[in-house]
Design an enzyme around this catalytic site. Structure first.
Site, PDB file in Angstrom:
ATOM      1  N   ALA A   1     -54.079   3.363  10.360  1.00  0.00           N
ATOM      2  CA  ALA A   1     -55.013   3.852  11.354  1.00  0.00           C
ATOM      3  C   ALA A   1     -54.383   4.393  12.733  1.00  0.00           C
ATOM      4  CB  ALA A   1     -56.092   2.763  11.513  1.00  0.00           C
ATOM      5  N   GLY A   2     -54.283   5.640  12.833  1.00  0.00           N
ATOM      6  CA  GLY A   2     -53.652   6.205  13.938  1.00  0.00           C
ATOM      7  C   GLY A   2     -52.017   5.965  13.859  1.00  0.00           C
TER       8      GLY A   2
ATOM      9  N   ASP B   1     -69.762   6.227   3.494  1.00  0.00           N
ATOM     10  CA  ASP B   1     -69.781   7.293   4.422  1.00  0.00           C
ATOM     11  C   ASP B   1     -69.132   8.563   4.075  1.00  0.00           C
ATOM     12  OD1 ASP B   1     -70.985   8.638   6.518  1.00  0.00           O
ATOM     13  OD2 ASP B   1     -69.335   7.957   7.870  1.00  0.00           O
TER      14      ASP B   1
ATOM     15  N   THR C   1     -54.346  11.370   5.959  1.00  0.00           N
ATOM     16  CA  THR C   1     -55.205  11.288   4.636  1.00  0.00           C
ATOM     17  C   THR C   1     -54.875  12.318   3.685  1.00  0.00           C
ATOM     18  OG1 THR C   1     -56.778  10.465   6.066  1.00  0.00           O
ATOM     19  CG2 THR C   1     -57.431  11.240   3.990  1.00  0.00           C
TER      20      THR C   1
ATOM     21  N   GLU D   1     -53.094   3.608   3.793  1.00  0.00           N
ATOM     22  CA  GLU D   1     -52.914   4.621   5.148  1.00  0.00           C
ATOM     23  C   GLU D   1     -53.192   3.921   6.417  1.00  0.00           C
ATOM     24  OE1 GLU D   1     -55.436   8.285   6.821  1.00  0.00           O
ATOM     25  OE2 GLU D   1     -55.653   7.920   4.725  1.00  0.00           O
TER      26      GLU D   1
ATOM     27  N   LYS E   1     -57.387   1.840   2.648  1.00  0.00           N
ATOM     28  CA  LYS E   1     -57.278   1.975   4.110  1.00  0.00           C
ATOM     29  C   LYS E   1     -57.812   0.731   4.790  1.00  0.00           C
ATOM     30  CE  LYS E   1     -57.842   4.897   7.783  1.00  0.00           C
ATOM     31  NZ  LYS E   1     -56.996   6.048   8.474  1.00  0.00           N
TER      32      LYS E   1
END
Length: 230
Positions: A117-118, A48, A16, A115, A37
């Site tokens: 995820a993991g 959030d 990130t 980006e 993302k």
């Protein structure tokens, strides 16, 4: 400018932060980048405070007042691999939705900073993992790797997985944001081993950043090297 897909050698490696720097770098060069993302887990709501998109939007002046939710395609509550986070909510990730949104965003923005995820082999849906999304979104990998101990193995395994799918990374950036800086000798050895065994360049090291809204110029040097002063 091609879509850039920021992948990591591990979870929490600094994808990130590297995505943020890429966004800032291209805005400063006069481009119209967009952060995306596709799969966000550990996400109660797309707006959030803890989600990656919120972090990106908070530290880029051009994005003030805009909705971070626009950059999140799937948001799942549990901080797990997307396959299992979606399953916990009785949902199924539709890859065609991701492809269509990427295509739409690419019409008005360049480059897209996508980006992961993991890590690259994290499962998404069926037999599709994060690495397959790179091809599906016509992305070019940029690797975020740790600077310290263990990075040789993790980085070479990531490159090997990419190579098996015909994907050539633009470069590797060492992220060194731990409590203690990695000794220069270890960084030099890690860089040598990775470049020697993979042929992929490590373009530099990004250390701890104290002001994400205005990182020091050194933070952008690895990106300038990667993109040849773009």
């Amino acid at each position: 400018m091609q879509n850039l897909f920021v992948v990591g050698t591990d979870t929490g490696v600094g994808k990130t932060v590297l995505s943020l720097l890429l966004m800032q770098f291209f805005f400063a060069k006069g481009y119209a980048p967009f952060y995306l993302k596709p799969l966000q887990t550990g996400c109660k709501d797309p707006n959030d405070i803890d989600i990656d998109a919120k972090f990106i939007y908070r530290h880029i002046g051009s994005l003030k007042g805009k909705e971070p939710a626009d950059s999140v395609i799937y948001c799942f509550k549990n901080p797990k691999a997307p396959l299992f986070a979606a399953r916990d909510e009785g949902k199924l990730i539709d890859i065609s939705v991701i492809e269509n949104i990427v295509s739409q965003k690419a019409k008005d923005h360049s480059p897209l900073i996508i980006e992961a995820a993991g890590g690259v082999l994290v499962p998404v849906v069926g037999n599709i993992s994060v690495i397959d999304l790179i091809t599906l979104t016509k992305g070019t990998p940029v690797i975020a790797a740790r600077a310290g101990l263990g990075t040789i193995n993790h980085t070479l395994l990531t490159i090997e997985a990419l190579d098996k799918r015909g994907l050539k990374p633009l470069g590797i950036v060492f992220m060194d944001a731990g409590e203690r800086e990695t000794p220069p000798e270890m960084i030099s050895e890690n860089k040598f081993a990775i470049e020697e065994y993979s042929g992929v360049k490590v373009t530099g090291v990004i250390g701890r950043i104290h002001d994400f809204s205005q990182p020091v110029p050194d933070c952008y040097y690895p990106l300038a090297r990667m993109f040849g002063g773009s």
